[in-house]
Design an enzyme around this catalytic site. Structure first.
Site, PDB file in Angstrom:
ATOM      1  N   ASN A   1       1.066   7.295   3.013  1.00 20.72           N
ATOM      2  CA  ASN A   1       1.829   6.404   3.890  1.00 20.72           C
ATOM      3  C   ASN A   1       3.318   6.743   3.923  1.00 20.72           C
ATOM      4  O   ASN A   1       4.127   5.937   4.389  1.00 20.72           O
ATOM      5  CB  ASN A   1       1.639   4.943   3.454  1.00 20.72           C
TER       6      ASN A   1
ATOM      7  N   ASP B   1       0.845  -1.203   0.000  1.00 15.29           N
ATOM      8  CA  ASP B   1       0.000   0.000   0.000  1.00 15.29           C
ATOM      9  C   ASP B   1       0.875   1.246   0.000  1.00 15.29           C
ATOM     10  O   ASP B   1       0.677   2.150   0.816  1.00 15.29           O
ATOM     11  CB  ASP B   1      -0.946  -0.001   1.192  1.00 15.29           C
TER      12      ASP B   1
END
Length: 529
Positions: free
Chosen positions: A115, A110
């Site tokens: 992130n 991901d």
């Protein structure tokens, strides 16, 4: 995947981040804890430090370092895209983090700007949210039927339902670098169906802002994971740019596959003064295109699976998503009416605008058109600034110096150094109705495959005395920053094959695109001629 809390470590007197994982039954909780403990073993300055993994009242928690700062997504939203130097430094940091994770058999799955944390004061880049990380070999679909990851940043093989590997994270890194340079993913679309089509089958063209990082991004965004740029070579390119401001030449056009081939000079072939030597691009080991106008079976099945997963997770209709493109075809860019002198093209070019290359459906037919007298011999000398390339698929043509070869398993492209202009070639079996029918079919599908499809026309013409059709269209382009694109596309029938040559470019560079289009047509020699 979880809720993150700012907390205080009462024993050591420090601030920490505590992530409460959202999992279901005890089996899932135990699995999440095992994976979190595996992630905790990854020690790297650009991976968020995991202090502890605990369970309380049946809920798993991960205790991590608290990174003071904002995410890359927040940074892009507030301050706009990064420059090439900062993008390269960010990419190099993330590549180091991924290499450390992959060495322990852990995939992130991901990777996206949200992130990636940018620590205030130090500028340290930190990869976080390994909460959906899995050991290598696991799939994209969770046990509960939820899609794991962010579709815009997910690799094609994972979209197809195949097991993920380290190469899947490298694809996501390539998408993230594009987002860092432009502010958004190149696969951003208004619908999930559009995203899936863009990732799995539509033409991939890195943004014009890629600039000197174009070879790196092209290598990372190779759909075939076996040919995708490897971590070691990506690190070499990024390190070189960070230290010298230049990216060295790739050892191969795409990825680490030794059969991918390189563009090599043919010094033993004499050439007239003022002309570029002929080159052979690609090697016989390169993969052949898939069936005409259709997804390869694994791609189509994988796309269906991904759509069904999305329907389960989001409550949407898989059938309605498939309505965006039920046959899996991708339209190809159109071409200009300024073909070679042997091409009778009575219709003027349509207004300046642009469109991406997509794949026309061409039904196989045993019928063969008689060869045109002097077809191969009609090629003109190479214009100044061009070179002749002989492709692994057998044809040859003149392309501007500096253009690099790439493929998408269906078509061959020669792309400008800045990624803005594409010369495309596709050769398929002749179809019922010939070139005109094939172009009209592609034109009819234009609105479904090219956002903002407009200013389009298809006219019957000839090329070197052979039946041909000219298609032009404009569309909204790959990114808002680049703007509209226009395509000139000529398709003709020769020796039982449909030959399709096109040029796609931003509308601001149509004059340049027309020149490249004319040179490609004038010099094109089909395979076997």
């Amino acid at each position: 995947m979880g809720t993150v809390w700012r907390a205080s470590d009462e024993l050591l007197g420090r601030s920490v981040a505590v992530k409460e994982l959202h999992v279901g039954d005890g089996t899932q909780s135990a699995g999440a804890l095992r994976e979190a403990r595996t992630v905790a073993q990854i020690k790297h300055p650009h991976v968020v430090v995991v202090h502890d993994v605990v369970e309380q009242d049946g809920h798993p928690y991960i205790v991590m370092e608290l990174v003071e700062g904002s995410s890359l997504a927040d940074r892009l939203a507030a301050d706009g895209p990064l420059d090439h130097g900062e993008t390269a430094r960010t990419g190099l940091a993330l590549l180091g983090a991924l290499s450390a994770a992959h060495a322990r058999g852990v995939l992130h799955r991901d990777i996206k700007p949200a992130n990636v944390l940018m620590e205030a004061g130090t500028g340290r880049v930190v990869l976080t949210d390994f909460g959906i990380a899995r050991l290598a070999g696991s799939t994209t679909i969770s046990e509960t039927g939820a899609f794991i990851g962010s579709p815009e940043y997910t690799s094609p093989e994972r979209m197809q339902g195949a097991a993920a590997g380290p190469a899947s994270d490298l694809w996501s890194l390539g998408v993230l670098l594009c987002a860092a340079l432009t502010g958004e993913s190149p696969f951003h679309r208004d619908s999930l169906g559009g995203v899936l089509h863009a990732v799995v089958s539509a033409e991939i063209r890195p943004p014009a802002q890629a600039g000197p990082l174009l070879p790196l991004i092209q290598g990372l965004l190779e759909r075939d994971p076996e040919r995708r740029l490897g971590a070691a070579e990506a690190e070499r390119l990024l390190s070189a740019y960070v230290t010298t401001g230049a990216v060295p030449l790739l050892d191969r056009p795409l990825g680490p596959n030794p059969t991918a081939g390189t563009a090599t000079e043919a010094p033993t072939t004499p050439h007239p003064p003022g002309y570029s030597p002929t080159e052979r691009v690609g090697r016989p080991g390169d993969r052949a295109p898939g069936p005409a106008g259709k997804f390869r079976p694994s791609v189509r099945l994988g796309l269906l699976a991904a759509l069904v997963v999305a329907a389960v997770a989001g409550g949407v209709s898989a059938a309605s998503l498939l309505g965006d493109r039920t046959d899996g075809r991708a339209q190809e860019p159109a071409r200009s009416a300024t073909a070679s002198p042997a091409t009778a093209s009575p219709t003027p070019a349509s207004p300046a605008t642009a469109s991406p290359a997509t794949d026309k459906a061409v039904a196989q037919s045993p019928a063969a058109s008689p060869p045109a007298p002097g077809s191969a011999a009609s090629a003109k000398p190479v214009p100044p600034g061009y070179r002749t390339v002989t492709d692994v698929q057998g044809f040859s043509l003149a392309v501007p110096k500096g253009f690099q070869r790439t493929t998408d398993d269906q078509r061959v492209f020669y792309v400008s150094e800045d990624g803005a202009i594409r010369i495309g070639i596709k050769v398929k079996p002749s179809a019922p109705g010939g070139p005109l029918a094939a172009m009209r079919l592609s034109d009819a599908e234009g609105p479904a495959t090219n956002p903002g499809f407009r200013d389009h026309s298809v006219v019957a013409t000839t090329h070197n005395g052979l039946p041909a059709a000219l298609w032009e269209f404009t569309w909204d382009g790959f990114t808002r920053a680049e703007g509209a694109r226009h395509t000139f596309d000529l398709c003709w029938d020769e020796n039982g094959l449909l030959h399709d040559v096109w040029v796609s470019a931003p509308v601001s560079r149509l004059a340049e695109a027309r020149s490249h289009f004319d040179a490609a047509l004038d010099s094109f020699v089909p395979g076997g001629s």
